[in-house]
Design an enzyme around this catalytic site. Sequence first.
Site, PDB file in Angstrom:
ATOM      1  CG  ASP A  60      -1.927   1.110   1.230  1.00  0.00           C
ATOM      2  OD1 ASP A  60      -1.629   2.190   0.667  1.00  0.00           O
ATOM      3  OD2 ASP A  60      -3.026   0.906   1.782  1.00  0.00           O
ATOM      4  CB  VAL A  61       1.800   3.772  -2.589  1.00  0.00           C
ATOM      5  CG1 VAL A  61       2.280   2.777  -3.628  1.00  0.00           C
ATOM      6  CG2 VAL A  61       0.447   4.376  -2.938  1.00  0.00           C
ATOM      7  CG  ASN A  87       0.684   3.216 -12.822  1.00  0.00           C
ATOM      8  OD1 ASN A  87       0.226   3.954 -13.694  1.00  0.00           O
ATOM      9  ND2 ASN A  87       0.023   2.144 -12.367  1.00  0.00           N
ATOM     10  CB  SER A 138      -3.365  12.595 -15.568  1.00  0.00           C
ATOM     11  OG  SER A 138      -4.573  12.773 -16.266  1.00  0.00           O
ATOM     12  CB  SER A 140      -6.218  15.332 -14.994  1.00  0.00           C
ATOM     13  OG  SER A 140      -7.145  14.714 -15.849  1.00  0.00           O
ATOM     14  CE1 TYR A 151      -6.622  11.103 -11.078  1.00  0.00           C
ATOM     15  CE2 TYR A 151      -7.013  12.322 -13.100  1.00  0.00           C
ATOM     16  CZ  TYR A 151      -6.473  11.230 -12.451  1.00  0.00           C
ATOM     17  OH  TYR A 151      -5.779  10.274 -13.161  1.00  0.00           O
TER      18      TYR A 151
HETATM   19  P1  NDP Z   1      -6.705   1.191 -12.185  1.00  0.00           P
HETATM   20  O1  NDP Z   1      -7.737   1.420 -11.142  1.00  0.00           O
HETATM   21  O2  NDP Z   1      -6.933   0.122 -13.185  1.00  0.00           O
HETATM   22  O3  NDP Z   1      -5.300   0.954 -11.511  1.00  0.00           O
HETATM   23  C1  NDP Z   1      -4.923   1.602 -10.327  1.00  0.00           C
HETATM   24  C2  NDP Z   1      -3.766   0.827  -9.733  1.00  0.00           C
HETATM   25  O4  NDP Z   1      -3.291   1.523  -8.585  1.00  0.00           O
HETATM   26  C3  NDP Z   1      -4.180  -0.556  -9.295  1.00  0.00           C
HETATM   27  O5  NDP Z   1      -3.146  -1.452  -9.613  1.00  0.00           O
HETATM   28  C4  NDP Z   1      -4.320  -0.421  -7.780  1.00  0.00           C
HETATM   29  O6  NDP Z   1      -3.965  -1.662  -7.175  1.00  0.00           O
HETATM   30  C5  NDP Z   1      -3.258   0.624  -7.494  1.00  0.00           C
HETATM   31  N1  NDP Z   1      -3.495   1.333  -6.241  1.00  0.00           N
HETATM   32  C6  NDP Z   1      -4.523   2.153  -5.919  1.00  0.00           C
HETATM   33  N2  NDP Z   1      -4.376   2.586  -4.662  1.00  0.00           N
HETATM   34  C7  NDP Z   1      -3.237   2.024  -4.174  1.00  0.00           C
HETATM   35  C8  NDP Z   1      -2.552   2.084  -2.938  1.00  0.00           C
HETATM   36  N3  NDP Z   1      -3.007   2.806  -1.909  1.00  0.00           N
HETATM   37  N4  NDP Z   1      -1.407   1.385  -2.804  1.00  0.00           N
HETATM   38  C9  NDP Z   1      -0.924   0.649  -3.834  1.00  0.00           C
HETATM   39  N5  NDP Z   1      -1.516   0.557  -5.023  1.00  0.00           N
HETATM   40  C10 NDP Z   1      -2.675   1.240  -5.182  1.00  0.00           C
HETATM   41  O7  NDP Z   1      -6.555   2.612 -12.893  1.00  0.00           O
HETATM   42  P2  NDP Z   1      -5.514   3.172 -13.966  1.00  0.00           P
HETATM   43  O8  NDP Z   1      -4.701   2.112 -14.547  1.00  0.00           O
HETATM   44  O9  NDP Z   1      -6.310   4.050 -14.840  1.00  0.00           O
HETATM   45  O10 NDP Z   1      -4.639   4.111 -13.040  1.00  0.00           O
HETATM   46  C11 NDP Z   1      -3.224   4.024 -12.983  1.00  0.00           C
HETATM   47  C12 NDP Z   1      -2.663   5.416 -12.941  1.00  0.00           C
HETATM   48  O11 NDP Z   1      -2.948   6.060 -14.164  1.00  0.00           O
HETATM   49  C13 NDP Z   1      -3.253   6.311 -11.846  1.00  0.00           C
HETATM   50  O12 NDP Z   1      -2.211   7.073 -11.286  1.00  0.00           O
HETATM   51  C14 NDP Z   1      -4.217   7.201 -12.618  1.00  0.00           C
HETATM   52  O13 NDP Z   1      -4.430   8.419 -11.973  1.00  0.00           O
HETATM   53  C15 NDP Z   1      -3.445   7.357 -13.918  1.00  0.00           C
HETATM   54  N6  NDP Z   1      -4.166   7.807 -15.091  1.00  0.00           N
HETATM   55  C16 NDP Z   1      -5.240   7.090 -15.554  1.00  0.00           C
HETATM   56  C17 NDP Z   1      -5.888   7.498 -16.691  1.00  0.00           C
HETATM   57  C18 NDP Z   1      -7.073   6.764 -17.240  1.00  0.00           C
HETATM   58  O14 NDP Z   1      -7.819   7.333 -18.071  1.00  0.00           O
HETATM   59  N7  NDP Z   1      -7.285   5.513 -16.865  1.00  0.00           N
HETATM   60  C19 NDP Z   1      -5.456   8.687 -17.445  1.00  0.00           C
HETATM   61  C20 NDP Z   1      -4.300   9.339 -16.866  1.00  0.00           C
HETATM   62  C21 NDP Z   1      -3.693   8.898 -15.752  1.00  0.00           C
HETATM   63  P3  NDP Z   1      -4.633  -2.328  -5.877  1.00  0.00           P
HETATM   64  O15 NDP Z   1      -6.072  -1.918  -5.864  1.00  0.00           O
HETATM   65  O16 NDP Z   1      -4.410  -3.789  -6.098  1.00  0.00           O
HETATM   66  O17 NDP Z   1      -3.835  -1.775  -4.738  1.00  0.00           O
END
Ligand code: NDP
Length: 253
Positions: A60-61, A87, A138, A140, A151
Site C-alpha cells: 500500500d503506497v 503509477n 495525466s 489532468s 484529481y
Molecule cells: P486502475 O484502477 O486500473 O489501476 C490503479 C492501480 O493503482 C491498481 O493497480 C491499484 O492496485 C493501485 N493502487 C490504488 N491505490 C493504491 C494504494 N493505496 N497502494 C498501492 N496501489 C494502489 O486505474 P488506472 O490504470 O487508470 O490508473 C493508474 C494510474 O494512471 C493512476 O495514477 C491514474 O491516476 C493514472 N491515469 C489514468 C488514466 C485513465 O484514463 N485511466 C489517465 C491518466 C492517468 P490495488 O487496488 O491492487 O492496490
Amino acid sequence: MNLEGKTYIVTGASSGIGEGIARDLGVRGANVVLAARRTEKLEAIASEIGNERCLVVATDVTDPDQVAAMVDGAREKFGAIHGLVANAGTAAMGRMEELDPADFRKLLDVNVEGTYTTIRAAWDALKETGGSVVATSSVSGIGGDWGAFAYNASKGAISLMVQGLALDAHASGVRVNAIAPSLTLSELTEGMMDNDDLIGAFKTRIPLGRAADPSDIAGPVAFLLSDEARFVNGVILPVDGGLNASNGQPPLG
Ligand code: NDP
C-alpha cells in the site's frame, strides 16, 4: 528496446495502466517488481511474465514501511534497481461543493504522498545505477478538467514534483520524468466506457479518435526507462492521441 537484465519496480501493477506497463517490461526481457494491494492479481500477471523474473509484493503506497520493505525485497532478489514506475493512483471526482474534504485528503494521500513515498524509498537504489523514475501524471496534471479539481490538484502536484526532482539530476544521477495519458481503458475508467455520449465527446477532443489502451502507454514508459532516453529528464510526456495539440477551441467543422 531490449531491457534484458534490467530490473524495474511498477506500483499499481495489478490492473489498468500499471498492468500494461508490467506486462510490456516483461516482454522486453526485464525483471519486474509488481507492487499493489491485490496480490492475487499480481501473482497471475507474474506467472504469465515468468515467476523467475518477477517479484510480487503486497504494497500500500500510503504505508511507508510497506513501501520500504518492497524496495528492500526487490534489492534482495535482483540486486540493482534500474527504474521505478510510480503509477499507483486513484481518482475522486466532483465540484468543490460536492467533494467531501476527507476524500480530498485521501486522494492526495494516495496520489501525491504515495508517489513521493515510493520515489523516496527507491532513491538510494536508483542513485547506485543512475536509474530512471517515470511517474504517472495525466493530462489532468497539465490543465484543469470540469468537475475534477481534486484529481487535477493531485496530478498537477505529481507533474511539478517530477520537474523539481529532475533539476537535482546533476547531484543524484537519477532521471525523473512523467507520462501524461488521456482517457485510458482501466478499472478506474470502466464505468465511463458504456456512456456513449461521454465517450463520443472524448472522441471529438482526441485527434486519434479513441481512448487509449494500457498497451499504448507502455511503449513510451519503456523508452523513458531505457538508456535510449539517457538525456531525457524532467519531461511530462503527453500520451494522449494529440489532445494537447489543441488550443481548446471546439472543432470548427
Ligand atoms: P486502475 O484502477 O486500473 O489501476 C490503479 C492501480 O493503482 C491498481 O493497480 C491499484 O492496485 C493501485 N493502487 C490504488 N491505490 C493504491 C494504494 N493505496 N497502494 C498501492 N496501489 C494502489 O486505474 P488506472 O490504470 O487508470 O490508473 C493508474 C494510474 O494512471 C493512476 O495514477 C491514474 O491516476 C493514472 N491515469 C489514468 C488514466 C485513465 O484514463 N485511466 C489517465 C491518466 C492517468 P490495488 O487496488 O491492487 O492496490
